[in-house]
Design a protein around this motif. Structure first.
Motif, mmCIF file in Angstrom:
data_model
loop_
_atom_site.group_PDB
_atom_site.id
_atom_site.type_symbol
_atom_site.label_atom_id
_atom_site.label_comp_id
_atom_site.label_asym_id
_atom_site.label_seq_id
_atom_site.Cartn_x
_atom_site.Cartn_y
_atom_site.Cartn_z
ATOM 1 N N ASP A 1 28.991 72.794 55.658
ATOM 2 C CA ASP A 1 30.032 72.890 54.628
ATOM 3 C C ASP A 1 30.869 71.620 54.767
ATOM 4 O O ASP A 1 30.932 71.073 55.881
ATOM 5 N N ALA A 2 31.720 71.330 54.006
ATOM 6 C CA ALA A 2 32.645 70.121 54.017
ATOM 7 C C ALA A 2 33.862 70.623 54.982
ATOM 8 O O ALA A 2 34.223 71.680 55.123
ATOM 9 N N PRO A 3 34.169 69.187 55.891
ATOM 10 C CA PRO A 3 35.106 69.521 56.748
ATOM 11 C C PRO A 3 36.531 69.767 56.161
ATOM 12 O O PRO A 3 36.741 69.358 54.641
ATOM 13 N N GLN A 4 37.653 70.342 56.907
ATOM 14 C CA GLN A 4 38.873 70.487 56.338
ATOM 15 C C GLN A 4 39.492 69.035 55.674
ATOM 16 O O GLN A 4 40.130 69.071 54.646
ATOM 17 N N ASP A 5 39.145 68.148 56.550
ATOM 18 C CA ASP A 5 39.756 66.786 55.949
ATOM 19 C C ASP A 5 39.236 66.307 54.706
ATOM 20 O O ASP A 5 39.933 65.486 54.144
ATOM 21 N N PHE A 6 38.064 67.106 54.286
ATOM 22 C CA PHE A 6 37.465 66.250 52.970
ATOM 23 C C PHE A 6 38.296 66.622 51.976
ATOM 24 O O PHE A 6 38.353 65.683 51.146
ATOM 25 N N TRP A 7 38.897 67.753 51.597
ATOM 26 C CA TRP A 7 39.454 67.886 50.486
ATOM 27 C C TRP A 7 40.619 67.231 50.157
ATOM 28 O O TRP A 7 40.704 66.498 49.151
ATOM 29 N N PRO A 8 41.536 66.896 51.055
ATOM 30 C CA PRO A 8 42.764 66.145 50.871
ATOM 31 C C PRO A 8 42.245 64.662 50.585
ATOM 32 O O PRO A 8 42.585 63.985 49.477
ATOM 33 N N ALA A 9 41.254 64.291 51.186
ATOM 34 C CA ALA A 9 40.684 62.846 51.015
ATOM 35 C C ALA A 9 39.764 62.655 49.481
ATOM 36 O O ALA A 9 40.191 61.780 48.790
ATOM 37 N N LEU A 10 39.398 63.713 49.157
ATOM 38 C CA LEU A 10 38.850 63.802 47.935
ATOM 39 C C LEU A 10 39.717 63.833 46.721
ATOM 40 O O LEU A 10 39.786 63.220 45.724
ATOM 41 N N ASP A 11 40.909 64.533 46.777
ATOM 42 C CA ASP A 11 41.981 64.639 45.873
ATOM 43 C C ASP A 11 42.754 63.331 45.880
ATOM 44 O O ASP A 11 43.006 62.879 44.728
ATOM 45 N N THR A 12 42.744 62.621 46.941
ATOM 46 C CA THR A 12 43.445 61.280 47.037
ATOM 47 C C THR A 12 42.529 60.197 46.219
ATOM 48 O O THR A 12 42.944 59.342 45.218
ATOM 49 N N PHE A 13 41.158 60.361 46.165
ATOM 50 C CA PHE A 13 40.360 59.645 45.737
ATOM 51 C C PHE A 13 40.472 59.853 44.133
ATOM 52 O O PHE A 13 40.265 58.998 43.257
ATOM 53 N N LEU A 14 40.287 61.352 43.856
ATOM 54 C CA LEU A 14 40.308 61.606 42.376
ATOM 55 C C LEU A 14 41.522 61.122 41.774
ATOM 56 O O LEU A 14 41.347 60.519 40.491
ATOM 57 N N ALA A 15 42.581 61.011 42.581
ATOM 58 C CA ALA A 15 43.905 60.420 41.802
ATOM 59 C C ALA A 15 43.754 59.076 41.592
ATOM 60 O O ALA A 15 44.459 58.302 40.536
ATOM 61 N N ASP A 16 43.244 58.431 42.571
ATOM 62 C CA ASP A 16 43.083 56.667 42.383
ATOM 63 C C ASP A 16 42.201 56.354 41.337
ATOM 64 O O ASP A 16 42.303 55.096 40.990
ATOM 65 N N MET A 17 41.077 57.093 41.414
ATOM 66 C CA MET A 17 39.783 56.623 40.337
ATOM 67 C C MET A 17 40.001 56.077 39.132
ATOM 68 O O MET A 17 39.696 55.239 38.718
ATOM 69 N N PRO A 18 40.925 56.914 38.472
ATOM 70 C CA PRO A 18 41.178 56.553 36.928
ATOM 71 C C PRO A 18 41.760 55.247 36.979
ATOM 72 O O PRO A 18 41.584 54.394 35.997
ATOM 73 N N HIS A 19 42.760 54.978 37.960
ATOM 74 C CA HIS A 19 43.614 53.797 37.974
ATOM 75 C C HIS A 19 42.421 52.568 38.349
ATOM 76 O O HIS A 19 42.761 51.531 37.483
ATOM 77 N N TYR A 20 41.672 52.775 39.291
ATOM 78 C CA TYR A 20 40.578 51.729 39.269
ATOM 79 C C TYR A 20 39.746 51.366 37.956
ATOM 80 O O TYR A 20 39.487 50.249 37.660
ATOM 81 N N VAL A 21 39.451 52.406 37.369
ATOM 82 C CA VAL A 21 38.725 52.341 36.150
ATOM 83 C C VAL A 21 39.404 51.395 35.200
ATOM 84 O O VAL A 21 39.075 50.792 34.454
ATOM 85 N N ASP A 22 40.781 51.724 34.949
ATOM 86 C CA ASP A 22 41.760 51.053 34.297
ATOM 87 C C ASP A 22 41.526 49.665 34.642
ATOM 88 O O ASP A 22 41.831 48.589 33.807
ATOM 89 N N GLU A 23 41.721 49.232 35.985
ATOM 90 C CA GLU A 23 41.777 47.982 36.521
ATOM 91 C C GLU A 23 40.524 47.326 35.941
ATOM 92 O O GLU A 23 40.532 46.230 35.562
ATOM 93 N N TYR A 24 39.492 47.823 36.206
ATOM 94 C CA TYR A 24 37.962 47.209 35.624
ATOM 95 C C TYR A 24 38.082 46.885 34.320
ATOM 96 O O TYR A 24 37.696 45.827 33.709
ATOM 97 N N GLU A 25 38.740 47.968 33.441
ATOM 98 C CA GLU A 25 38.734 47.532 31.978
ATOM 99 C C GLU A 25 39.582 46.525 31.726
ATOM 100 O O GLU A 25 39.354 45.921 30.821
ATOM 101 N N ARG A 26 40.630 46.466 32.326
ATOM 102 C CA ARG A 26 41.543 45.264 32.194
ATOM 103 C C ARG A 26 40.936 43.746 32.342
ATOM 104 O O ARG A 26 41.337 42.759 31.727
ATOM 105 N N LEU A 27 40.053 43.954 33.623
ATOM 106 C CA LEU A 27 39.483 42.822 33.799
ATOM 107 C C LEU A 27 38.322 42.233 33.016
ATOM 108 O O LEU A 27 38.129 41.276 32.662
#
Lengths: 368, 211, 148
Positions: A164-190
């Motif tokens: 099973d995923a450890p407890q730390d995994f879920w907050p880390a995943l949430d942060t990543f999911l929040a950041d990823m669209p911005h990263y994609v925007d960054e590639y699109e800008r570039l």
């Protein structure tokens, strides 16, 4: 006055910075134009399918990691679907949700690598690669939390996942999911609006959709030709019927269309993972009654999933023992190269490298 | 040996390139088969021998120290990705692990400009002549790191019919990094071990990496 | 959801296209006689009720006393799939099957792979060379009697 030229045959690879590993091409040029091309495979042929016949079903998971080594999770997933279909195992719901999360994360990672190397082939040496590897490291960190490995994960087992995923995994995943669209925007800008990228990729490497279907090409290449064919929608496996997402399509079927489809698919994957996190339920990650040595009844199955590079299929033949009698992998990278010669002939040297990069192959999967 | 007509590699619409390259394939296959038959023994690990009379020489010693410092601080690796390990090699060159801290961020595409060959992944017999040729093209002093168990011993593919059981049957290896694949930290540790090895080289001894 | 056509259904479709080409069927696959395979393939590709425009995979399986070539087909229009099996090579020496490349170009590399690793010759293939291994490799490794 036209200049008379003589055709020259040049060998490209297997050691070449833009052949994505150990791919080799024999190309005949007339001046700067490609007249003919012959791909030469097999420089990473490791005999995976033969070794599978000497291993148990669970042991083969480790080898499936090493086939498409930028998309190990989806390789595991496809193999597990085939084993479960063969042995009649019903997977645990929590295990399936975890598999879907892992597979979609892997899809993002694979598309990141695909885009980074595609830009590298365009001549943007290093910079886009450093951007995409930054996000890829974050995904690999999540994998490390899940299973302890970065690349060769061996995370999935018949009936679910092994831990099973450890407890730390879920907050880390949430942060990543929040950041990823911005990263994609960054590639699109570039990248997306970049004049050089547009000039080099729009209109190059065009293939009509009927030819693609006839040549068994699948995945983002097919969707970039306007064909709405995604196995997650058309033949829903696991719980893809319970999540809502769009299938990004492009109509032009050129190199830029393939790039833009991959960019959009990353956004859709983020959406899918969000829904998985919402719907995941507590419980065991794999059924207790699944034995360690699985003895499926004699027979054969074909199971396929939508891998990051196309339709990834496993054809398993069982003779009732603990090891598969025959294990064939339908490798999307390998089959997507069927049209390579047609796509290259008539274009210039520089377009050749770009078109080859836009197919997004992985040598471990091409040669197996 | 059968005499063959010279191959004209000029494709025409009714005779594409792949129909003309069969003889080329055959001659390349013969090279691979010969290599497979002859490269059975491992190359011994390259040893560093410094003659006794030079060990206490202040002159040789100080030049050695300067030369080795320069060599170890700018090892240029060859951009050669073979299999899964190549992604850990790339990751170690990217921003998080940042290989350029050790003066080696420039991966050279040409073996003529490279000092270090990182054999990153499984070496198959089909690839073996290519690896050997790349090694021969590198200028001395040259070093080899075998990254991962596939390159070291065949690893999970040891039983396979097409995999070289250890790249040290093809080329001499200086540092072995275990792992499948080794993490970038492990690779960097291996590189630092190589630095330690380079420091012990001497003008008076054998040239680095020679068989 | 892709509708998986059973062996009996596929067999009846093939019988309607080219009578006398089916040798039998089981729960999942229809067995086709090797000589009639080009006509059957053309029919499965072109007929609107079959419409198998997409060839998923070509596999060779060694059953020791014979070889079986398995074709997995999908229709993107109707969203159904079928499995066709062809038996060949009872004598083990030089098994031959007609190639499907004139109908599906996607069979090109896959048939070369089967030829390379299983040693089954595909009649009519434009470029039947070894693909994974090198020319001069002794034997075909995916056969069950291959010894390292």
């Amino acid at each position: 006055m036209p200049i008379r030229t003589e055709p020259v045959t040049v060998n490209i690879g297997p050691h070449h910075p833009s052949t994505h590993g150990v791919f080799r091409l024999r190309v005949t040029f007339d001046g700067e134009v490609v007249v003919d091309a012959e791909p030469v495979f097999g420089y990473l042929h490791r005999g995976t399918e033969k070794l599978a016949e000497e291993r148990t079903y669970v042991q083969f998971v480790t080898l499936s990691d090493r086939m498409d080594y930028v998309a190990s999770m989806t390789n595991n997933q496809g193999f597990m679907l085939a084993v479960e279909k063969l042995a009649g195992i019903t997977p645990s719901p929590r295990g399936v949700w975890l598999r879907m999360i892992a597979a979609e994360l892997q899809r993002i990672a694979s598309h990141l690598v695909g885009i980074g190397f595609f830009l590298q082939d365009l001549g943007a040496f290093g910079t886009p690669l450093i951007y995409v590897m930054r996000e890829r490291e974050r995904i690999l960190d999540l994998f490390e939390m899940l299973c302890g490995a970065r690349i060769t994960v061996s995370y999935m087992r018949p009936g679910g996942v092994f831990m099973d995923a450890p407890q730390d995994f879920w907050p880390a995943l949430d942060t990543f999911l929040a950041d990823m669209p911005h990263y994609v925007d960054e590639y699109e800008r570039l990248i997306t609006g970049n004049e050089i990228v547009l000039v080099r990729t729009k209109g190059t490497g065009k293939v009509p959709a009927e030819t693609l279907v006839n040549a068994s090409v699948s995945g983002p290449m097919l969707r970039a030709a306007g064909l709405d064919w995604d196995l997650r929608i058309k033949d829903p496996y696991e719980y893809y019927g319970r999540v809502k997402f769009d299938v990004p399509l492009a109509r032009e079927s050129d190199n830029f269309a393939r790039y833009i489809v991959r960019i959009q698919e990353m956004r859709e994957s983020v959406k899918i993972i969000r829904q998985c996190v919402e719907q995941i339920e507590p419980g065991p990650v794999r059924p207790k009654e699944v034995p360690f040595l699985i003895r499926p009844p004699a027979g054969d199955v074909y199971a396929h999933i939508e891998g990051p590079k196309g339709e990834l299929g496993y054809y398993l033949v069982s003779d009732g023992t603990i090891a598969p009698y025959r294990c064939k992998v339908r490798a999307p990278s390998f089959i997507n190269l069927t049209l390579l010669r047609d796509m290259l002939v008539g274009w210039k040297v520089a377009d050749m490298i770009v078109t080859f990069g836009s197919i997004d192959i992985n040598m471990g999967e091409v040669d197996r | 040996m059968v005499e063959h007509e010279p191959i004209a590699l000029t494709p025409t619409p009714d005779n594409p390139l792949f129909r003309q390259t069969y003889e080329l394939d055959r001659s390349e296959g013969a090279v691979i088969n010969q290599m497979r038959a002859t490269h059975i023994e491992q190359f011994p690990d390259p040893l560093i021998e410094v003659p006794a009379e030079f060990r206490r020489s202040i002159f040789v010693g100080s030049i050695d120290a300067l030369l080795n410092w320069g060599r170890k601080s700018s090892v240029f690796p060859l951009m050669m990705g073979l299999a899964c390990c190549s992604f850990e090699m790339i990751a170690s060159a990217m921003s998080r692990w940042d290989l350029s801290r050790f003066g080696m961020e420039v991966f050279r595409a040409s073996p003529r400009q490279a000092d270090l060959m990182i054999v990153s992944g499984t070496v198959t017999w089909k690839m073996a002549p290519v690896v050997r040729r790349l090694y021969d093209q590198m200028a001395e002093p040259r070093w080899v790191i075998s990254q991962g168990v596939c390159a070291t011993s065949g690893g999970p593919y040891y039983e396979s019919y097409s995999v070289v059981p250890g790249v040290n049957k093809i080329i001499p290896v200086d540092v072995y990094v275990p792992g499948c694949p080794p993490r970038p930290d492990a690779l960097i540790y291996g590189i630092m071990q190589l630095h330690e090895k380079i420091k012990r080289y001497s003008l008076a001894g054998r040239a680095a990496g020679r068989e | 959801m892709t509708i998986v056509l059973g062996g009996e259904q596929v067999a009846s479709v093939i019988e309607a296209i080219t009578p006398g080409s089916v040798t039998g069927h089981d729960s999942s696959a229809a067995w086709v006689r090797a000589e009639t395979w080009p006509a059957v393939a053309r029919g499965l590709h072109d007929r609107p009720e079959a419409d198998f425009k997409f060839l998923n995979s070509v596999t060779g399986v060694d059953y020791i006393d014979h070889f079986v070539i398995v074709y997995h087909l999908t229709s993107l229009g109707h969203n159904h799939s079928a499995v066709i099996k062809i038996r060949c090579g009872e004598a083990r020496e030089d098994p031959v099957v007609p190639s499907a490349v004139p109908v599906w170009r996607g069979a090109d590399l896959q048939e070369r792979e089967v030829y390379d690793l299983m040693g089954i010759r595909f009649e009519g293939h434009p470029n039947l060379k070894r693909v994974m291994l090198w020319e001069g490799f002794p034997g075909h490794p995916h056969r069950k009697d291959f010894l390292r």
